[in-house]
Design an enzyme around this catalytic site. Structure first.
Site, short mmCIF file in Angstrom:
data_model
loop_
_atom_site.label_atom_id
_atom_site.label_comp_id
_atom_site.label_asym_id
_atom_site.label_seq_id
_atom_site.Cartn_x
_atom_site.Cartn_y
_atom_site.Cartn_z
N SER A 8 0.85 -1.19 0.00
CA SER A 8 0.00 0.00 0.00
C SER A 8 0.88 1.24 0.00
O SER A 8 1.74 1.39 0.86
CB SER A 8 -0.91 0.01 1.24
OG SER A 8 -1.77 1.13 1.23
N CYS A 9 0.68 2.12 -0.98
CA CYS A 9 1.41 3.37 -1.05
C CYS A 9 0.45 4.54 -0.80
O CYS A 9 -0.77 4.36 -0.83
CB CYS A 9 2.11 3.53 -2.40
SG CYS A 9 0.98 3.70 -3.81
N PRO A 10 0.96 5.75 -0.52
CA PRO A 10 0.09 6.87 -0.17
C PRO A 10 -1.00 7.16 -1.19
O PRO A 10 -2.14 7.43 -0.83
CB PRO A 10 1.06 8.04 -0.04
CG PRO A 10 2.34 7.41 0.38
CD PRO A 10 2.38 6.10 -0.35
N GLY A 12 -1.95 5.03 -3.56
CA GLY A 12 -2.68 3.80 -3.87
C GLY A 12 -2.76 3.48 -5.34
O GLY A 12 -3.71 2.85 -5.79
N THR A 16 1.82 0.61 -5.21
CA THR A 16 1.10 -0.49 -4.57
C THR A 16 1.17 -1.75 -5.42
O THR A 16 1.46 -2.85 -4.92
CB THR A 16 -0.38 -0.09 -4.35
OG1 THR A 16 -0.43 1.03 -3.47
CG2 THR A 16 -1.17 -1.24 -3.76
#
Length: 477
Positions: A8-10, A12, A16
């Protein structure tokens, strides 16, 4: 060996799914059975089942924001790291499970003096993890990631309603009461209303898990509504961010208190939310709200005083603020200043902001296309996502680049946004809605649209050329 993963990245979007792909392919190459759950913008995909978790030898959580429902992994070996680590070093992460270096989730809190050896090992792992992660950034980005859809949807619905249903009046473009487009406009305004509470709530969730949601959202609502503490403007996004962190850490503190076993079951659903919400609300109403609101009003007044003869200086300041933190407090102060000027009949301020808003993501996206040798494979993919986000006026598309290389990226996007803002200001570009990017022009909300695109294009090229001049080539896979 059977492993599970969560990425999960900021934002998304790109990171991700790149991290999930890297983990899966590397695991297959090493003969490891692996399933990866992604928590992106569209929600949870390939969700891990209780059966998957029960059979797993360990879990890799590669995330730069709070991961949902981590408690399900209690008793399992869990390795937490940044999403970029899964992209760059997936084999190293997987092999840590073979050497037994990975701590058991939940064991830190339960460890006693009888487990000194285990406790030391866990502390070492946590220390290493903290050295790789910035918790403040992670908590803030968790709030921002949930807030972005409200910004986008609210802004676009307002833009559509004004462009199609708006009518020119001496006070500006207005939508007739009782019309269909007035209803659409009201829905957009409702979306904007949720922005600050959502931001605060999910900052608090990142810190304290679910018990932080209620105090965070209530605190954010109070921050956004100055009527609680006698302010016409409210504490805005700065107040919302402060409320989120305050709520999260208060809820986390209460959660750690030792209480009788009979009270323990009602702690997360009753005790923690009630006391943390009450503390945050009272602190904001009686202590923090007015000073923060006064600060916001002072910044707005200062920006307002820069109009007229100082329009070029004003445009440079606004452009720099928009790009500096890409959706953070400085960005939002400039944005809200432009939005407030629309209500006063001055749409030139928002016109310069609308051009500056999309330069950081478009500039970084163009930079990756102009010189691929200076960007790793995942950055090139992130550049494509940034281009798409830039078209919709989402400045946050540049965050992955700035987070990785701030000393080169941030000055470059600031200069590009300043150039775009100055060109737009001096060309009398207008924007009648509180949003930016080409999408706004597509809905006929921009005046002098030709110069709007000139400003946007020049700022984008300046950013791309400058950042590529500063960056060095990187080894390619």
């Amino acid at each position: 060996m059977k492993l599970l993963g969560i990425t999960s990245c900021p934002n998304g979007i790109a990171h991700t799914y790149m991290a999930a792909e890297k983990l899966s392919k590397t695991a297959a190459k090493l003969g490891v059975d692996m399933k990866v759950e992604t928590q992106g913008t569209i929600g949870i995909e390939n969700e891990l089942t209780p059966e998957d978790i029960a059979a797993a030898d360990g879990i890799i959580i590669a995330a730069d924001k709070a991961v949902l429902n981590k408690e399900r992994f209690k008793g399992k070996r869990v390795l937490e790291t940044r999403v970029t680590s899964a992209i760059k070093n997936p084999e190293e992460l997987i092999k840590q499970f073979e050497t037994g270096e990975v701590p058991i989730y939940g064991e830190v809190e339960e460890a006693t003096g009888d487990k000194k050896g285990t406790l030391k090992s866990i502390q070492e792992v946590k220390k290493e993890r903290k050295s790789k992660q910035n918790p403040i950034y992670r908590h803030l980005m968790n709030g921002v990631s949930y807030m972005i859809p409200f910004v986008v949807i609210g802004g676009l619905l307002i833009a559509i309603s004004l462009a199609i249903g708006g009518q020119p009046t001496p006070e500006g473009v207005k939508i007739p009461d009782g019309s269909f487009w007035k209803t659409v406009n009201d829905i957009g305004v409702a979306g904007f209303t949720f922005m600050i509470p959502i931001l605060s709530g999910f900052i608090a969730v990142s810190i304290a898990d679910r018990p932080g949601l209620v105090p965070g959202m209530v605190g954010g609502y109070i921050a956004a509504n100055g009527s609680f503490y006698g302010s016409a403007a409210g504490a805005g996004f700065i107040g919302g961010i402060i409320a989120g962190f305050l709520a999260g850490y208060i809820a986390k503190f209460i959660k750690k208190l030792k209480v009788p076993s009979v009270i323990q079951p009602i702690m997360p659903i009753l005790i923690i939310p009630i006391f943390s919400t009450l503390i945050v609300g009272l602190l904001f109403i009686f202590v923090l709200g007015t000073p923060i609101a006064n600060l916001m009003e002072a910044m707005t007044s200062w920006l307002n005083s820069m109009q007229g003869a100082s329009s070029i200086v004003l445009a440079m300041i606004l452009g720099a603020m928009i790009a500096f933190d890409m959706g953070g407090p400085f960005n939002k102060v400039a944005f809200l200043f432009g939005a407030s000027m629309i209500g006063q009949g001055n749409t030139f301020i928002m016109g310069s902001i609308a051009a500056a808003i999309c330069v950081p993501p478009l500039g970084m996206g163009l930079a990756t296309l102009l010189n691929k040798r200076k960007y790793e494979a995942e950055e090139q993919d992130a550049g494509k996502a940034a281009l798409a986000m830039g078209l919709f006026g989402i400045t946050e598309g540049a965050i992955p680049f700035a987070a990785k290389d701030p000393l080169r990226v941030i000055p470059s996007i600031i200069v590009g946004s300043m150039v775009a803002a100055v060109i737009a200001m001096e060309s009398k570009v207008t924007d009648s809605v509180p949003h930016g990017g080409p999408i706004v022009a597509a809905f006929n909300a921009v005046g002098h649209v030709g110069m709007f695109f000139v400003a946007l294009a020049v700022g984008t090229v300046v950013t791309a050329v400058l950042v590529n001049a500063l960056k060095k080539e990187v080894p390619q896979d």
